[in-house]
Scaffold this motif. Structure first.
Motif, PDB file in Angstrom:
ATOM      1  N   GLY A 119       2.396   6.106  -6.011  1.00 49.55           N
ATOM      2  CA  GLY A 119       1.927   5.850  -7.376  1.00 49.55           C
ATOM      3  C   GLY A 119       1.942   4.376  -7.718  1.00 49.55           C
ATOM      4  O   GLY A 119       2.362   3.975  -8.794  1.00 49.55           O
ATOM      5  N   LEU A 120       1.484   3.552  -6.778  1.00 46.66           N
ATOM      6  CA  LEU A 120       1.594   2.107  -6.954  1.00 46.66           C
ATOM      7  C   LEU A 120       0.670   1.553  -8.034  1.00 46.66           C
ATOM      8  O   LEU A 120       1.023   0.583  -8.699  1.00 46.66           O
ATOM      9  CB  LEU A 120       1.290   1.397  -5.626  1.00 46.66           C
ATOM     10  N   CYS A 121      -0.516   2.159  -8.187  1.00 46.34           N
ATOM     11  CA  CYS A 121      -1.489   1.547  -9.096  1.00 46.34           C
ATOM     12  C   CYS A 121      -0.944   1.415 -10.517  1.00 46.34           C
ATOM     13  O   CYS A 121      -0.902   0.313 -11.054  1.00 46.34           O
ATOM     14  CB  CYS A 121      -2.809   2.297  -9.064  1.00 46.34           C
TER      15      CYS A 121
ATOM     16  N   LEU B 120       1.983  -1.111 -11.012  1.00 46.60           N
ATOM     17  CA  LEU B 120       1.675  -2.532 -11.133  1.00 46.60           C
ATOM     18  C   LEU B 120       0.818  -2.820 -12.363  1.00 46.60           C
ATOM     19  O   LEU B 120       0.943  -3.861 -12.983  1.00 46.60           O
ATOM     20  CB  LEU B 120       0.951  -3.012  -9.875  1.00 46.60           C
ATOM     21  N   ALA B 121      -0.060  -1.878 -12.722  1.00 49.47           N
ATOM     22  CA  ALA B 121      -1.056  -2.184 -13.740  1.00 49.47           C
ATOM     23  C   ALA B 121      -0.512  -2.132 -15.164  1.00 49.47           C
ATOM     24  O   ALA B 121      -0.889  -2.956 -15.989  1.00 49.47           O
ATOM     25  CB  ALA B 121      -2.249  -1.242 -13.616  1.00 49.47           C
TER      26      ALA B 121
ATOM     27  N   VAL C 149      -4.966  11.194  -9.891  1.00 55.52           N
ATOM     28  CA  VAL C 149      -4.940  10.823  -8.479  1.00 55.52           C
ATOM     29  C   VAL C 149      -3.647  10.103  -8.107  1.00 55.52           C
ATOM     30  O   VAL C 149      -3.561   9.493  -7.052  1.00 55.52           O
ATOM     31  CB  VAL C 149      -6.155   9.955  -8.092  1.00 55.52           C
TER      32      VAL C 149
ATOM     33  N   CYS D 285      -0.481   9.846  -6.373  1.00 54.09           N
ATOM     34  CA  CYS D 285      -0.061  10.660  -5.220  1.00 54.09           C
ATOM     35  C   CYS D 285       1.257  11.380  -5.457  1.00 54.09           C
ATOM     36  O   CYS D 285       1.532  12.374  -4.797  1.00 54.09           O
ATOM     37  CB  CYS D 285      -0.006   9.855  -3.936  1.00 54.09           C
TER      38      CYS D 285
ATOM     39  N   ALA E 218       2.979  -9.128 -10.900  1.00 53.59           N
ATOM     40  CA  ALA E 218       3.220  -7.708 -10.658  1.00 53.59           C
ATOM     41  C   ALA E 218       3.608  -7.489  -9.209  1.00 53.59           C
ATOM     42  O   ALA E 218       4.624  -6.849  -8.902  1.00 53.59           O
ATOM     43  CB  ALA E 218       1.960  -6.911 -10.995  1.00 53.59           C
ATOM     44  N   PHE E 219       2.808  -8.046  -8.298  1.00 52.60           N
ATOM     45  CA  PHE E 219       3.098  -7.878  -6.872  1.00 52.60           C
ATOM     46  C   PHE E 219       4.436  -8.520  -6.519  1.00 52.60           C
ATOM     47  O   PHE E 219       5.242  -7.947  -5.781  1.00 52.60           O
ATOM     48  CB  PHE E 219       1.990  -8.521  -6.025  1.00 52.60           C
TER      49      PHE E 219
ATOM     50  N   LEU F 233       7.564  -6.473  -7.809  1.00 56.04           N
ATOM     51  CA  LEU F 233       7.826  -5.275  -7.023  1.00 56.04           C
ATOM     52  C   LEU F 233       8.293  -5.648  -5.612  1.00 56.04           C
ATOM     53  O   LEU F 233       9.226  -5.036  -5.076  1.00 56.04           O
ATOM     54  CB  LEU F 233       6.569  -4.380  -6.961  1.00 56.04           C
TER      55      LEU F 233
END
Lengths: 201, 190, 175
Positions: free
Chosen positions: A23-25, A28-29, A106, A108, A179-180, A183
């Motif tokens: 569930g990365l999107c 970060l978003a 979507v 995961c 964000a990147f 994390l």
């Protein structure tokens, strides 16, 4: 399976963000501010718990061949319900989260739990699994949000109330690179803790 | 917005992976080899273009006229899932070479948020049919570009001496942070 | 492939159809339940926005198409239009009130600007009751950013957002 183990797995041992990198999107978003991260986490928890229960209830009725499309319809239904509730009751946050609410479909984590847990376990365990996997996700999102909001804007706001502020901010943290970076650093921190623990044992 | 601006926006300025955070799973999962990154990128672009066209038709001629826009998420994801299946079947039967190249990436694409995200963005931005398709080409190209750059870097990182706590995912995220910083330089282009 | 028989296929199709029907029903019910809330909050935000733009008005008349008239004791004291500016991330939806070629007020209804940057266009300083960036526009008959030789202070590091809003206001003034 013991309830206590399911809870511990969801919150820490199999934490969706830091352990499984799922569930990365949205992670970060939407984590530019604590309130956004928290609301996103709660929405995911709601969808996860509801879809887990329904998948578990229907696990003997749904034929194996069409299980994935059936799960997707169930998940999409709960996501749309969450979307409409958010729009009705917290319109500003709904607007900020934007397309990342329908995109929970979507994520995961949700299909993953339906497939690997709820379709094989009884209703109560599935409910507990859904709630605590969701809370694990919410916790991770909140942690990242707090770091990014405090470092990026020099403030911490909780549902419109200013908690504290100071005269220091590195704008980059609320932008994409931050964000990147946040994390990445958090993941390495958890790795480091693991390595330390490993050498001691 | 002009078509060229849309294309550039998708490729660089609002890069799906590095600026919009869409479709990150393959970015950190698949992208260790340049060839597989290219295959994944092309497969995703292919599905993105078809999905944009089909979801546009569904939105304009079914959801809006019948006043059932609240079924959007359910319809879109089902259509995308069906589309991926269809593309897979078609390629296996009629384009076996292409299938051998892209086949293994297709199942991963159904649950990739870049596809559904693109379809939803087309709607919220109010793009027409041609604009939606051009937007898909730009977004897919940008997706492929970032995926390939990342895989090139990660191929070399495998050989580099990275502090133990950073090896694997953490260093990939930090690499992505630097790439996102570089891509921010494009933001003045449009 | 054991249940390739017609009966097996029919059963699968039936189950999927039932699931989809139930899903559609559940969504329709939620839609009917939440719609009044969604409409009500939208209307409330619009009303708040309108009275922020023309503070002295006591009533507003909807002319349709995003245009409104601000009324005081039944007299028209200003016109308000809904305007979209091309922000950094997405369109910025704003209300602009004008009377005799002068700006009465500007209010942002919806935006998706970056927190800490463009989102500061709606930032309200402590002890104040309206955003400092938007207050600059009040009473002016022509606007441009100071960077472009005008009279409006841009938001630090958010020139795109500042210019988008200023240009939209300038455009509306020319009409």
């Amino acid at each position: 399976m013991k309830t206590g183990k399911i809870i511990w797995d969801g919150l820490a041992k199999q934490n969706p963000t830091f352990r499984m990198a799922l569930g990365l999107c949205p992670t970060l978003a939407v984590t530019t501010a604590l309130t956004n991260g928290l609301v996103m986490g709660i929405a995911v928890t709601f969808v996860l718990a509801c879809s887990n229960v329904l998948v578990s209830l229907l696990r003997k009725i749904i034929p194996d061949k069409v299980r994935i499309p059936a799960f997707i319809v169930i998940i999409a239904t709960f996501v749309t319900i969450a979307d409409m509730l958010l729009e009705g009751f917290v319109p500003d946050i709904h607007k900020t989260l934007g397309i990342f609410i329908p995109l929970i479909v979507v994520n995961c984590i949700i299909l993953g739990r339906a497939e690997s847990f709820a379709s094989k376990n009884p209703v109560f365990s599935s409910l507990v699994d859904g709630i605590f996997m969701g809370l694990g996700f919410t916790l991770s999102l909140s942690l990242i949000s707090v770091i990014r909001e405090v470092l990026g804007t020099g403030k911490l706001i909780f549902f419109g109330n200013l908690l504290f502020s100071f005269d220091f901010s590195v704008l980059g943290f609320v932008l994409a690179p931050g964000a990147f970076l946040t994390l990445g650093l958090l993941l390495s921190l958890f790795n480091y803790i693991d390595l330390k623990r490993g050498t001691r044992q | 917005m002009s078509l060229i601006a849309l294309l550039i926006s998708g490729l660089f300025v609002n890069n799906f992976l590095l600026s919009r955070f869409l479709g990150l799973c393959p970015f950190f999962g698949v992208s260790k080899k340049t060839e597989s990154a290219l295959g994944m990128g092309i497969a995703a672009t292919f599905v993105m273009v078809i999905a944009s066209a089909v979801t546009y038709i569904i939105q304009q001629y079914i959801l809006v006229p019948f006043d059932v826009v609240y079924l959007q998420t359910v319809m879109f994801i089902l259509v995308i899932a069906g589309l991926v299946q269809f593309v897979e079947l078609y390629l296996r039967k009629f384009q076996p070479d292409l299938y051998n190249m892209l086949g293994i990436y297709l199942p991963l694409i159904t649950t990739n948020c870049a596809i559904l995200g693109l379809a939803l963005l087309n709607v919220t931005k109010g793009l027409n049919f041609i604009e939606s398709v051009v937007h898909a080409v730009g977004a897919g190209g940008g997706f492929t570009l970032a995926l390939m750059l990342m895989s090139g870097i990660r191929e070399r990182l495998e050989l580099a001496q990275v502090p133990k706590a950073f090896s694997g995912l953490p260093i990939a995220f930090i690499t992505a942070a630097i790439m996102a910083l570089a891509f921010m330089g494009f933001s003045g282009m449009i | 492939m054991t249940d390739e028989s017609i009966g097996g296929m029919l059963r699968i199709a039936l189950i999927l159809t039932v699931i989809m029907l139930l899903s559609a029903i559940a969504l329709a019910v939620t839609h009917i339940y939440t719609k009044p809330f969604i409409d009500q909050t939208k209307e409330q935000k619009l009303k708040e926005g309108l009275s922020m733009v023309v503070t002295q008005a006591d009533d507003f008349k909807d002319l349709g198409g995003g245009y409104y008239e601000a009324l005081l004791d039944g007299k028209v004291i200003g016109k308000i239009s809904t305007v979209y500016a091309d922000g950094y991330n997405d369109k910025i939806k704003m209300l602009i009130g004008i009377s005799d070629g002068k700006i009465l007020g500007v209010h942002i209804l919806e935006h998706l600007e970056t927190p800490g940057l463009g989102a500061r266009s709606t930032e309200v300083r402590p002890d104040e009751d309206e955003p400092w960036f938007l207050r600059q526009f009040k009473g002016l008959d022509s606007v441009a950013l100071k960077k472009d030789g005008g009279n409006i202070d841009a938001i630090t590091a958010a020139t795109i957002t500042s210019r988008a809003i200023t240009d939209a206001v300038a455009e509306e003034l020319r009409k």
